[in-house]
Design a protein around this motif. Structure first.
Motif, PDB file in Angstrom:
ATOM      1  N   SER A 109       8.878  15.887   3.825  1.00 23.25           N
ATOM      2  CA  SER A 109       8.625  15.596   2.415  1.00 23.25           C
ATOM      3  C   SER A 109       8.926  14.131   2.138  1.00 23.25           C
ATOM      4  O   SER A 109       9.796  13.526   2.777  1.00 23.25           O
ATOM      5  N   ALA A 110       8.227  13.566   1.160  1.00 29.64           N
ATOM      6  CA  ALA A 110       8.457  12.183   0.755  1.00 29.64           C
ATOM      7  C   ALA A 110       9.740  12.095  -0.072  1.00 29.64           C
ATOM      8  O   ALA A 110       9.944  12.906  -0.984  1.00 29.64           O
ATOM      9  N   PRO A 111      10.616  11.126   0.211  1.00 29.13           N
ATOM     10  CA  PRO A 111      11.868  11.017  -0.556  1.00 29.13           C
ATOM     11  C   PRO A 111      11.640  10.784  -2.038  1.00 29.13           C
ATOM     12  O   PRO A 111      12.450  11.192  -2.875  1.00 29.13           O
ATOM     13  N   GLY A 112      10.516  10.127  -2.384  1.00 31.55           N
ATOM     14  CA  GLY A 112      10.247   9.810  -3.786  1.00 31.55           C
ATOM     15  C   GLY A 112       9.611  10.930  -4.572  1.00 31.55           C
ATOM     16  O   GLY A 112       9.277  10.753  -5.755  1.00 31.55           O
ATOM     17  N   GLY A 113       9.422  12.091  -3.950  1.00 34.78           N
ATOM     18  CA  GLY A 113       8.875  13.230  -4.663  1.00 34.78           C
ATOM     19  C   GLY A 113       7.367  13.322  -4.662  1.00 34.78           C
ATOM     20  O   GLY A 113       6.803  14.284  -5.195  1.00 34.78           O
ATOM     21  N   GLY A 213     -11.705 -10.445  14.546  1.00 39.84           N
ATOM     22  CA  GLY A 213     -11.480 -11.884  14.545  1.00 39.84           C
ATOM     23  C   GLY A 213     -10.140 -12.305  13.980  1.00 39.84           C
ATOM     24  O   GLY A 213      -9.916 -13.495  13.723  1.00 39.84           O
ATOM     25  N   ALA A 214      -9.207 -11.378  13.792  1.00 42.62           N
ATOM     26  CA  ALA A 214      -7.910 -11.703  13.204  1.00 42.62           C
ATOM     27  C   ALA A 214      -7.034 -12.450  14.196  1.00 42.62           C
ATOM     28  O   ALA A 214      -7.146 -12.272  15.413  1.00 42.62           O
ATOM     29  N   SER A 215      -6.130 -13.258  13.662  1.00 41.61           N
ATOM     30  CA  SER A 215      -5.176 -13.984  14.492  1.00 41.61           C
ATOM     31  C   SER A 215      -3.750 -13.478  14.318  1.00 41.61           C
ATOM     32  O   SER A 215      -2.881 -13.811  15.120  1.00 41.61           O
ATOM     33  N   ARG A 216      -3.507 -12.639  13.269  1.00 41.26           N
ATOM     34  CA  ARG A 216      -2.172 -12.104  13.038  1.00 41.26           C
ATOM     35  C   ARG A 216      -2.276 -10.661  12.585  1.00 41.26           C
ATOM     36  O   ARG A 216      -3.256 -10.254  11.969  1.00 41.26           O
ATOM     37  N   ILE A 217      -1.197  -9.916  12.859  1.00 41.17           N
ATOM     38  CA  ILE A 217      -1.110  -8.526  12.423  1.00 41.17           C
ATOM     39  C   ILE A 217       0.278  -8.295  11.837  1.00 41.17           C
ATOM     40  O   ILE A 217       1.279  -8.806  12.337  1.00 41.17           O
ATOM     41  N   SER A 218       0.343  -7.539  10.758  1.00 41.26           N
ATOM     42  CA  SER A 218       1.628  -7.164  10.169  1.00 41.26           C
ATOM     43  C   SER A 218       1.485  -5.753   9.597  1.00 41.26           C
ATOM     44  O   SER A 218       0.379  -5.236   9.433  1.00 41.26           O
ATOM     45  N   PHE A 219       2.637  -5.142   9.291  1.00 40.30           N
ATOM     46  CA  PHE A 219       2.651  -3.753   8.820  1.00 40.30           C
ATOM     47  C   PHE A 219       3.563  -3.632   7.610  1.00 40.30           C
ATOM     48  O   PHE A 219       4.489  -4.432   7.429  1.00 40.30           O
ATOM     49  N   ALA A 220       3.302  -2.616   6.803  1.00 37.72           N
ATOM     50  CA  ALA A 220       4.142  -2.343   5.633  1.00 37.72           C
ATOM     51  C   ALA A 220       4.179  -0.843   5.398  1.00 37.72           C
ATOM     52  O   ALA A 220       3.195  -0.139   5.637  1.00 37.72           O
ATOM     53  N   VAL A 221       5.342  -0.367   4.929  1.00 38.80           N
ATOM     54  CA  VAL A 221       5.525   1.056   4.635  1.00 38.80           C
ATOM     55  C   VAL A 221       6.043   1.181   3.210  1.00 38.80           C
ATOM     56  O   VAL A 221       7.020   0.528   2.836  1.00 38.80           O
ATOM     57  N   ASN A 222       5.418   2.008   2.425  1.00 42.71           N
ATOM     58  CA  ASN A 222       5.869   2.317   1.074  1.00 42.71           C
ATOM     59  C   ASN A 222       6.554   3.683   1.048  1.00 42.71           C
ATOM     60  O   ASN A 222       6.231   4.566   1.842  1.00 42.71           O
ATOM     61  N   GLY A 223       7.491   3.840   0.119  1.00 39.82           N
ATOM     62  CA  GLY A 223       8.042   5.151  -0.159  1.00 39.82           C
ATOM     63  C   GLY A 223       9.341   5.499   0.525  1.00 39.82           C
ATOM     64  O   GLY A 223       9.937   6.530   0.201  1.00 39.82           O
ATOM     65  N   LEU A 224       9.812   4.678   1.463  1.00 37.07           N
ATOM     66  CA  LEU A 224      11.085   4.964   2.124  1.00 37.07           C
ATOM     67  C   LEU A 224      12.234   4.202   1.492  1.00 37.07           C
ATOM     68  O   LEU A 224      13.318   4.753   1.305  1.00 37.07           O
ATOM     69  N   ASN A 225      11.998   2.923   1.180  1.00 36.77           N
ATOM     70  CA  ASN A 225      13.046   2.072   0.634  1.00 36.77           C
ATOM     71  C   ASN A 225      12.564   1.416  -0.654  1.00 36.77           C
ATOM     72  O   ASN A 225      11.391   1.529  -1.032  1.00 36.77           O
ATOM     73  N   ALA A 226      13.465   0.727  -1.332  1.00 37.23           N
ATOM     74  CA  ALA A 226      13.098   0.016  -2.554  1.00 37.23           C
ATOM     75  C   ALA A 226      12.071  -1.064  -2.232  1.00 37.23           C
ATOM     76  O   ALA A 226      12.069  -1.660  -1.159  1.00 37.23           O
ATOM     77  N   GLY A 343      12.668   1.993  -7.584  1.00 43.05           N
ATOM     78  CA  GLY A 343      12.218   0.849  -6.799  1.00 43.05           C
ATOM     79  C   GLY A 343      11.277   1.181  -5.670  1.00 43.05           C
ATOM     80  O   GLY A 343      10.707   0.272  -5.057  1.00 43.05           O
ATOM     81  N   ARG A 344      11.088   2.457  -5.361  1.00 49.41           N
ATOM     82  CA  ARG A 344      10.154   2.812  -4.303  1.00 49.41           C
ATOM     83  C   ARG A 344       9.018   3.642  -4.877  1.00 49.41           C
ATOM     84  O   ARG A 344       9.117   4.212  -5.967  1.00 49.41           O
ATOM     85  N   THR A 345       7.949   3.740  -4.127  1.00 51.55           N
ATOM     86  CA  THR A 345       6.806   4.525  -4.581  1.00 51.55           C
ATOM     87  C   THR A 345       7.059   6.008  -4.358  1.00 51.55           C
ATOM     88  O   THR A 345       7.900   6.402  -3.554  1.00 51.55           O
ATOM     89  N   GLN A 346       6.300   6.833  -5.069  1.00 54.05           N
ATOM     90  CA  GLN A 346       6.417   8.274  -4.895  1.00 54.05           C
ATOM     91  C   GLN A 346       5.939   8.700  -3.506  1.00 54.05           C
ATOM     92  O   GLN A 346       6.556   9.527  -2.853  1.00 54.05           O
ATOM     93  N   ASN A 347       4.816   8.170  -3.077  1.00 55.70           N
ATOM     94  CA  ASN A 347       4.244   8.536  -1.786  1.00 55.70           C
ATOM     95  C   ASN A 347       4.830   7.702  -0.662  1.00 55.70           C
ATOM     96  O   ASN A 347       5.217   6.541  -0.871  1.00 55.70           O
ATOM     97  N   VAL A 348       4.863   8.269   0.532  1.00 59.53           N
ATOM     98  CA  VAL A 348       5.100   7.487   1.749  1.00 59.53           C
ATOM     99  C   VAL A 348       3.737   7.094   2.297  1.00 59.53           C
ATOM    100  O   VAL A 348       2.872   7.945   2.522  1.00 59.53           O
TER     101      VAL A 348
END
Length: 620
Positions: A109-113, A213-226, A343-348
């Motif tokens: 379950s998602a922590p944010g409900g 054709g990208a030169s950089r990659i990054s990642f982000a996660v919503n819903g776990l932390n603020a 401070g965090r989203t409802q969904n992960v």
């Protein structure tokens, strides 16, 4: 020169190709996350790996025992996490097979409900030759682990594990590390044993040959932390999102110069529910139903026109001389993108960002709105929002009830009787009772019971009864998966799904009973032994018509499968096949003393090998 359009609908990626090992590598372990799944699609993953590794696929297909044994082993090397209550109803014919996946699938379950909504696969491959590096694959998807035919997106990255920690991978590492703790604390299963080493390798994995054709990659996660990810502002924005909400769209459009700088592709029925003033901030298009309809009578093969609706999520931003391409699970909705008071989203959610110069990646028009994709689009024509009729209201009420029931920790108690196992369902720990609203019903059944409505669960859910008797089934049909069916009596609207419980008091031998139920004849047993030992060499004097005393074994092998010589080679090679045969014989023996599918003649032969195999295992 700009790369090939990344959003061309002719670029097809299937789940089966995601688990394909690179040349000279073999599949090792994998962790996957999904919002929803169906059992049959989930089972295709280990089956695909098994067939790809098999030397004789056609023979394995004719050997149910070989297939089940291999899939069972492979399922132990995969961990799948999905949103609780979002496993689809299983067909009765496939339900028993899900005993193979009891330890593979964990509901969370998602922590944010909100919804646990990320969709990814993290796979590790081991080299076949010493000295070669460990390889990994990370797939960030917009599709769930189901057989849906919607238009989706998949970003697939291949990398090599080195010595240095790659900071860009940390959000993915944090998400995977958090997964076991997102399960219900009362009935939480242990974390996969391979997870720590897989995370350690992921931390040190560098991704090569970035796509588009990208030169950089990054990642982000919503819903776990603020804090909440959202795309950086730029000069132009394009959004591809099937589901939308007004608050999220308004935030995304802030800072842009009107619809000429903001483009949106979404589902028409979702857009109809957005206020006109917010829609006016975007230049809007939808998928043309005529372009995605499959005309079966005209074609025998499948292509991009088989797509059935929009499910892809992407955000493209032109920022100076660079293009930022954000791909992943997050829709343009409040639950996915807008943080709550905590401070965090409802969904992960998980998103990956490909970043590179427009000279290589292209502009929004060239990248997203390629000729192939343009063919699927049509201008959006507003319609009146649909009225909430009785059926729609019933669906909404059933969804609310599903959420409440799915949050309950459940125990399934097993009681041994003379020939069957009695099953009783109970709510584990201290949980608030659930009162079923008037006019709604909830029925529960073991998924291995076919064509049965189920048992009314109102008394159990409300706390009026501590336990609920479900059924009595053979040991081979005991599984932790429950079929849940919710029904609105006034409209007849129903909602069916599968829910997992914790097995309490499961008798020993269930897995062996499951195998015996599927493998009911001697021929399947010998076919499997031939497959298991076939890699040790071909040709034997026992196959000859003049083999004399060896003919009894030739007849035992049903048509030429001679086993004595390859068993001797296996003993000398000490390669583990004989130990596996010994384990299989133990599993196939009937604890009640019934007739075994293992022939007595073979058991006599095995009696000569068993002490030697045991002695070798002690020395090792």
């Amino acid at each position: 020169m700009p790369a090939e359009p990344a959003f061309d609908p002719e670029n097809r990626e299937l789940y089966t190709s995601l688990v394909r090992a690179p040349d000279q590598y073999r599949f090792d372990h994998a962790v996957a996350t999904t919002y929803s799944l169906d059992f049959e699609t989930a089972l295709t993953v280990p089956i695909t790996i098994v067939f790809r590794d098999a030397e004789n696929r056609e023979e394995m297909l004719r050997s149910p025992l070989a297939l089940l044994q291999s899939v069972e082993r492979m399922a132990g090397r995969i961990a799948i996490y999905c949103d609780r209550g979002r496993i689809k109803e299983s067909r009765p014919s496939a339900a028993r097979l899900m005993a193979l996946y009891e330890k593979t699938i964990t509901e969370v379950s998602a922590p944010g409900g909100g919804a646990f909504h990320p969709k990814l696969w993290c796979i590790r491959f081991q080299p076949e030759r010493k000295g070669q590096p460990v390889r990994m694959r990370l797939a960030i998807l917009s599709r769930n682990l189901t057989n849906d035919r919607c238009w989706d997106l998949a970003l697939c990255l291949d990398g090599i594990v080195g010595d240095n920690i790659m900071d860009a991978n940390e959000p993915v590492v944090q998400l995977l590390r958090a997964l076991p703790g997102l399960a219900n604390s009362v009935t939480r299963p242990p974390a996969p044993k391979f997870l720590p080493t897989l995370l350690r390798d992921l931390e040190r994995c560098s991704w090569g040959n970035l796509p588009a054709g990208a030169s950089r990659i990054s990642f982000a996660v919503n819903g776990l932390n603020a804090g909440a990810w959202s795309p950086q502002k730029g000069e132009r924005l394009a959004i591809l999102s099937p589901f939308v909400s007004g608050d999220a769209l308004k935030r995304l459009a802030e800072g842009y110069d009107g619809p000429s700088a903001c483009q949106l592709v979404a589902r028409a029925e979702e857009l109809d529910c957005i206020k006109p003033g917010i829609r006016d901030l975007f230049h809007i298009r939808t998928l043309d139903e005529r372009a995605t309809r499959y005309e079966e009578q005209d074609r025998d093969d499948e292509c991009s026109a088989d797509l059935d609706g929009l499910h892809a999520k992407a955000y493209l931003v032109e920022r100076g001389s660079r293009l930022h391409m954000h791909l992943g699970s997050a829709n343009a909705t409040t639950a996915a993108l807008v943080p709550t008071r905590g401070g965090r989203t409802q969904n992960v959610e998980i998103m990956a960002t490909l970043d590179g110069p427009k000279s290589r990646m292209g502009t929004i028009e060239a990248t997203l709105f390629s000729d192939g994709f343009q063919r699927l689009l049509t201008p959006y024509t507003p319609s009146e929002p649909p009225e909430l009729d009785a059926a729609a209201a019933a669906e909404k009420a059933l969804e609310k009830l599903r959420t409440k029931i799915a949050a309950l920790p459940l125990d399934l108690h097993c009681t041994q009787s003379s020939e069957t196992i009695g099953l009783e369902l109970a709510v584990a720990g201290a949980s608030s009772p659930i009162e079923i609203p008037v006019g709604l019903r909830c029925f529960v059944r073991p998924i291995t019971i076919a064509n049965e409505r189920g048992y009314d669960a109102a008394a159990l859910l409300s706390g009026a009864e501590a336990k609920m008797a479900l059924s009595a089934v053979p040991l081979s049909d005991v599984t932790r998966w429950l079929g849940v069916r919710l029904r609105d009596e006034d409209t007849g609207v129903e909602l069916a799904f599968t829910l997992g419980a914790r097995l309490i008091g499961l008798p020993d031998g269930r897995d062996a009973a499951f195998l015996r139920a599927y493998i009911a004849n001697v021929e399947n047993f010998f076919r499997y032994l031939s497959l298991l030992l076939g890699s040790l060499g071909e040709g034997s004097f026992l196959e000859s018509e003049t083999a004399g005393e060896g003919q009894w074994l030739r007849r035992l092998g049903h048509g030429g499968s001679s086993l004595l010589e390859p068993m001797i080679r296996a003993l000398n090679a000490d390669s583990g096949e004989l130990a596996e045969i010994g384990q299989l014989i133990n599993r196939l023996n009937d604890p009640e003393g019934g007739e075994s599918i293992v022939p007595k003649d073979f058991l006599e032969l095995w009696a000569s090998f068993a002490p030697l195999v045991a002695a070798k295992e002690k020395r090792n």
